[in-house]
Design an enzyme around this catalytic site. Sequence first.
Site, PDB file in Angstrom:
ATOM      1  N   ASP A   1       1.274 -14.606   0.883  1.00 43.04           N
ATOM      2  CA  ASP A   1       0.323 -13.630   0.362  1.00 43.04           C
ATOM      3  C   ASP A   1      -0.489 -13.162   1.561  1.00 43.04           C
ATOM      4  OD1 ASP A   1      -0.366 -12.277  -2.070  1.00 43.04           O
ATOM      5  OD2 ASP A   1      -2.385 -13.069  -1.777  1.00 43.04           O
TER       6      ASP A   1
ATOM      7  N   TYR B   1      -0.696  -1.036   6.006  1.00 38.72           N
ATOM      8  CA  TYR B   1      -1.851  -0.472   6.717  1.00 38.72           C
ATOM      9  C   TYR B   1      -1.645  -0.407   8.233  1.00 38.72           C
ATOM     10  CZ  TYR B   1      -3.990  -1.375   2.154  1.00 38.72           C
ATOM     11  OH  TYR B   1      -4.260  -1.394   0.803  1.00 38.72           O
TER      12      TYR B   1
HETATM   13  P1  IMP Z   1       1.372  -9.124  -0.951  1.00 38.27           P
HETATM   14  O1  IMP Z   1       1.216 -10.251   0.030  1.00 38.27           O
HETATM   15  O2  IMP Z   1       2.794  -8.923  -1.328  1.00 38.27           O
HETATM   16  O3  IMP Z   1       0.435  -9.256  -2.112  1.00 38.27           O
HETATM   17  O4  IMP Z   1       0.991  -7.762  -0.233  1.00 38.27           O
HETATM   18  C1  IMP Z   1       0.317  -7.700   0.963  1.00 38.27           C
HETATM   19  C2  IMP Z   1      -0.120  -6.280   1.259  1.00 38.27           C
HETATM   20  O5  IMP Z   1      -1.019  -6.353   2.368  1.00 38.27           O
HETATM   21  C3  IMP Z   1       1.012  -5.380   1.708  1.00 38.27           C
HETATM   22  O6  IMP Z   1       1.576  -4.671   0.642  1.00 38.27           O
HETATM   23  C4  IMP Z   1       0.314  -4.459   2.693  1.00 38.27           C
HETATM   24  O7  IMP Z   1      -0.340  -3.423   2.017  1.00 38.27           O
HETATM   25  C5  IMP Z   1      -0.744  -5.360   3.313  1.00 38.27           C
HETATM   26  N1  IMP Z   1      -0.208  -6.013   4.528  1.00 38.27           N
HETATM   27  C6  IMP Z   1       0.097  -7.320   4.703  1.00 38.27           C
HETATM   28  N2  IMP Z   1       0.601  -7.547   5.924  1.00 38.27           N
HETATM   29  C7  IMP Z   1       0.640  -6.347   6.523  1.00 38.27           C
HETATM   30  C8  IMP Z   1       1.108  -5.941   7.814  1.00 38.27           C
HETATM   31  O8  IMP Z   1       1.634  -6.704   8.621  1.00 38.27           O
HETATM   32  N3  IMP Z   1       0.982  -4.622   8.075  1.00 38.27           N
HETATM   33  C9  IMP Z   1       0.425  -3.734   7.213  1.00 38.27           C
HETATM   34  N4  IMP Z   1       0.017  -4.059   5.998  1.00 38.27           N
HETATM   35  C10 IMP Z   1       0.119  -5.365   5.649  1.00 38.27           C
END
Ligand code: IMP
Length: 199
Positions: free
Chosen positions: A70, A155
């Site tokens: 996450d 991002y």
């Molecule tokens: P989850 O961990 O699947 O809930 O989503 C994490 C969210 O954080 C992603 O969809 C991105 O929007 C953002 N995110 C996490 N890591 C990165 C990265 O390395 N680059 C850009 N955005 C990130």
Amino acid sequence: MKILIATTNIGKIKEFQEILNQKKIFEIFTLNDLKINEDVEETGNTFEENAQIKATFYNQLSRMPTISEDSGLAIDSLNGEPGIYSARYGGVNLSDNDRVELVLKKMSKIPIEERSARFISVICGVGFGSNTLFSRGELEGSISSSKQGSNGFGYDPIFSPIGDNATLATKEIDEKNKISHRRKSIEIFLNKLIKDKIV
Ligand code: IMP
């Protein structure tokens, strides 16, 4: 060792594969490879809780040691937003680019010296021995005033690592992976596996 990387985020999968394949310890499977289409709601209040919800759910379905991550972006001038809501900030129907625009709009009046932020990656491993394992990696930086670059995901076009004028989206994947929050959490996770003699 066969492991499942339990995410459908293509950007994350690429980065996990690039980093883990250098180690030659694992045979990596994705949810797609195992034809797992089930989704689980991220009802936790922290990165750790959400990572554990995902790792536990997909370990039960796959019966394979499972890594889940996450992650998100915490912006100081927005009181830590989007944080654990990074993937759904502004609503589930927005694209990555819409979310980037939303952040730029919310920060349009924030001066350069107050645009500090960090990416956070929390990994949870279930099925590696009897304990649930956690690791956390962070990357400090700032939010730029406009988009720059087209590599990466999420991002990346508006996040510049500390001491760097260019955003992560201007970097090749191997450059980003040398310094990223994900790289750090994966390294810490692997060191735990080695210390516990699991790999
Ligand atoms: P989850 O961990 O699947 O809930 O989503 C994490 C969210 O954080 C992603 O969809 C991105 O929007 C953002 N995110 C996490 N890591 C990165 C990265 O390395 N680059 C850009 N955005 C990130």
